[in-house]
Scaffold this motif. Structure first.
Motif, PDB file in Angstrom:
ATOM      1  N   CYS A 320       0.853  -1.191   0.000  1.00  0.00           N
ATOM      2  CA  CYS A 320       0.000   0.000   0.000  1.00  0.00           C
ATOM      3  C   CYS A 320       0.889   1.242   0.000  1.00  0.00           C
ATOM      4  O   CYS A 320       1.984   1.222   0.565  1.00  0.00           O
ATOM      5  CB  CYS A 320      -0.909   0.029   1.227  1.00  0.00           C
ATOM      6  N   CYS A 325      -2.130   2.685   5.899  1.00  0.00           N
ATOM      7  CA  CYS A 325      -3.320   2.541   5.060  1.00  0.00           C
ATOM      8  C   CYS A 325      -4.381   1.713   5.789  1.00  0.00           C
ATOM      9  O   CYS A 325      -4.078   0.674   6.370  1.00  0.00           O
ATOM     10  CB  CYS A 325      -2.946   1.863   3.734  1.00  0.00           C
ATOM     11  N   HIS A 327      -7.052   0.549   4.172  1.00  0.00           N
ATOM     12  CA  HIS A 327      -7.658  -0.271   3.114  1.00  0.00           C
ATOM     13  C   HIS A 327      -9.163  -0.016   3.003  1.00  0.00           C
ATOM     14  O   HIS A 327      -9.961  -0.951   2.934  1.00  0.00           O
ATOM     15  CB  HIS A 327      -7.402  -1.760   3.344  1.00  0.00           C
ATOM     16  N   CYS A 333      -3.932   1.778  -2.653  1.00  0.00           N
ATOM     17  CA  CYS A 333      -4.123   0.671  -1.697  1.00  0.00           C
ATOM     18  C   CYS A 333      -4.010  -0.664  -2.431  1.00  0.00           C
ATOM     19  O   CYS A 333      -4.821  -0.983  -3.305  1.00  0.00           O
ATOM     20  CB  CYS A 333      -5.473   0.789  -1.004  1.00  0.00           C
ATOM     21  N   ALA A 334      -3.033  -1.446  -2.051  1.00  0.00           N
ATOM     22  CA  ALA A 334      -2.791  -2.735  -2.722  1.00  0.00           C
ATOM     23  C   ALA A 334      -3.866  -3.768  -2.352  1.00  0.00           C
ATOM     24  O   ALA A 334      -4.135  -4.691  -3.115  1.00  0.00           O
ATOM     25  CB  ALA A 334      -1.407  -3.259  -2.342  1.00  0.00           C
ATOM     26  N   VAL A 335      -4.470  -3.593  -1.165  1.00  0.00           N
ATOM     27  CA  VAL A 335      -5.499  -4.541  -0.734  1.00  0.00           C
ATOM     28  C   VAL A 335      -6.760  -4.347  -1.574  1.00  0.00           C
ATOM     29  O   VAL A 335      -7.336  -5.313  -2.087  1.00  0.00           O
ATOM     30  CB  VAL A 335      -5.796  -4.359   0.770  1.00  0.00           C
TER      31      VAL A 335
HETATM   32 ZN   LIG Z   1      -4.294  -0.448   1.819  1.00  0.00          ZN
END
Ligand SMILES: [Zn+2]
Ligand SMILES: Nc1nc2c(ncn2[C@@H]2O[C@H](COP(=O)(O)OP(=O)(O)O)[C@@H](O)[C@H]2O)c(=O)[nH]1
Ligand SMILES: [Mg+2]
Length: 397
Positions: A320, A325, A327, A333-335
């Motif tokens: 992220c 973060c 989420h 945000c990687a999630v």
């Molecule tokens: Zn995130």
């Protein structure tokens, strides 16, 4: 698969367990118990806790044939249970199923009495029901927390995640047991039915790093493997009512010791036939604690546990953009990106947020409670000091 082996007769410890206790008493525990021995106390393990009393089994080394063993004159080492009194002024947390206690043996018309609850090496703890923020110990000194899930109904994955969090937090290791693999469509030769295989995958997906064992109390499938996993450990069975916990325990015991509920045909739910938490020694080694289905399992101090349960979300979060973060809607945000790409189910992220919120709320509440307790104690101290001044003739200030 072969059906479970018949139970060994109750009584003397089996080969390989000689000198040790069927209930898990160890040399280290004995060493730590030295002072209690000197005071005439004997080790015992709580099999069932009642109001004001406990049924306990004796620990320690014992020989059923040699009189004068170290069990305070009780002189037996089988499965006999003693009703012990819990004095109202017993210090610390009340004894729970699985606790080791220092027992003052019955003498001269006085009942056996619990003198101390020994320090726990692990404990399965939930927030007690009905809005109170006190923790409740469901089972003490557990190595394995076996989450029992029935394969014949759709699983409640959120509940599994919640129990996993408690399981990781207990200090023991969680394990999932998928029961009723004999449900329609099963292959009597042993291969799980496509439905059981689907259930297995669904559950394994929410339980990173956790073993999922598939069993059937009807065909005996998976029971040998489970008995092998439990040997030498103390395990607690948790899960919804009707999941098959008591049936599983009976299959492992090779005897119908625990009450089993008939499932209502209307909704597939079991009745709450197991009314208390009970501890039994298995003929194949190890100790099992059966529990009634719990309606509410609130998280208690499960922050680290949640990290384990949602390990893949934690791993994604490394990518992220912001280190803190949440989420939810943050850029980069990687999630959330994983959810959009279909790599992470939205249900899983929702569950993560929900349990995290609950955990934070509970932590804040217990902080508030600690603060209130500190203030109350402080007031007591100042009141006592005032009384002391008054007693010294200092008069009212
Ligand atoms: Zn995130
Ligand atoms: N077909 C099948 N039924 C099972 C199995 N295990 C348990 N049951 C049934 O599920 C119902 C609930 O079992 P019980 O052990 O009381 O569940 P508990 O509430 O989790 O202790 C009972 O009617 C059992 O006979 C299994 O492996 N296969
Ligand atoms: Mg039961």
């Amino acid at each position: 698969m072969t059906p479970p082996a018949p139970a060994a007769p109750a009584g003397p410890p089996r080969a390989g367990q000689r000198g040790a206790c069927r209930y898990g008493w160890t040399d280290e525990a004995e060493t730590a118990f030295t002072a209690h021995r000197a005071a005439g106390l004997v080790p015992a393990r709580v099999a069932r806790a009642h109001r004001g009393g406990c049924d306990v089994v004796l620990g320690g080394r014992h020989s059923p044939t040699v009189p004068g063993d170290d069990n305070g004159g009780y002189g037996f080492g089988g499965d006999e249970q003693i009703r012990a009194v819990v004095p109202p002024n017993l210090a610390g947390s009340p004894p729970s199923t699985g606790d080791w206690v220092a027992l003052r043996p019955a003498a001269g018309g006085t009942a056996a009495t619990i003198a101390h609850v020994l320090p726990r090496r692990s404990a399965l703890v939930r927030a007690a029901a009905s809005g109170r923020s006190d923790p409740q110990v469901l089972a003490a000194n557990v190595d394995l927390v076996a989450i029992v899930v029935a394969a014949d109904v759709p699983p409640d994955l959120g509940r599994v995640e919640r129990l996993l969090a408690l399981g990781w937090e207990s200090g023991g290791t969680p394990l999932i047991v998928l029961t009723k693999a004999d449900a329609p469509g099963h292959d009597p030769a042993g291969a799980p039915s496509p439905r059981t295989a689907t259930r297995h995958d669904e559950i394994a997906a929410v339980a990173p790093g956790v073993d999922v064992l598939v069993t059937s109390a009807v065909t005996g499938a998976g029971l040998d493997a489970l008995a092998g996993t439990l040997a030498g450990a103390t395990a607690v069975l948790v899960g919804a009512s009707g999941a098959g916990k008591s049936t599983l325990a009976n299959a492992l015991l090779g005897a119908d010791l625990l009450a089993v509920g008939a499932v209502r045909h209307t909704d597939g739910k079991g009745r709450h036939t197991t009314v208390s938490r009970e501890l039994v020694a298995l003929p194949t080694g190890g100790v099992l604690i059966d529990t009634p289905g719990l309606r509410a399992v609130g998280l208690w101090d499960a922050e680290d546990g949640l990290g384990h349960v949602f390990a893949e979300i934690d791993a994604l979060a490394d990518d992220c953009r912001f280190a803190d973060c949440g989420h939810v809607s943050e850029p980069g945000c990687a999630v959330l990106a994983a959810v959009d790409a279909g790599h992470l189910p939205a249900r899983r992220l929702d569950s993560y947020h929900k349990l995290l919120r609950e955990q934070e709320w509970m932590a804040a509440r217990s902080d508030a409670r600690l603060r209130a307790e500190r203030e109350r104690r402080w007031k007591e101290i100042s009141r006592a000091q005032r009384r002391l001044y008054e007693g010294r003739g200092g008069g009212r200030r």
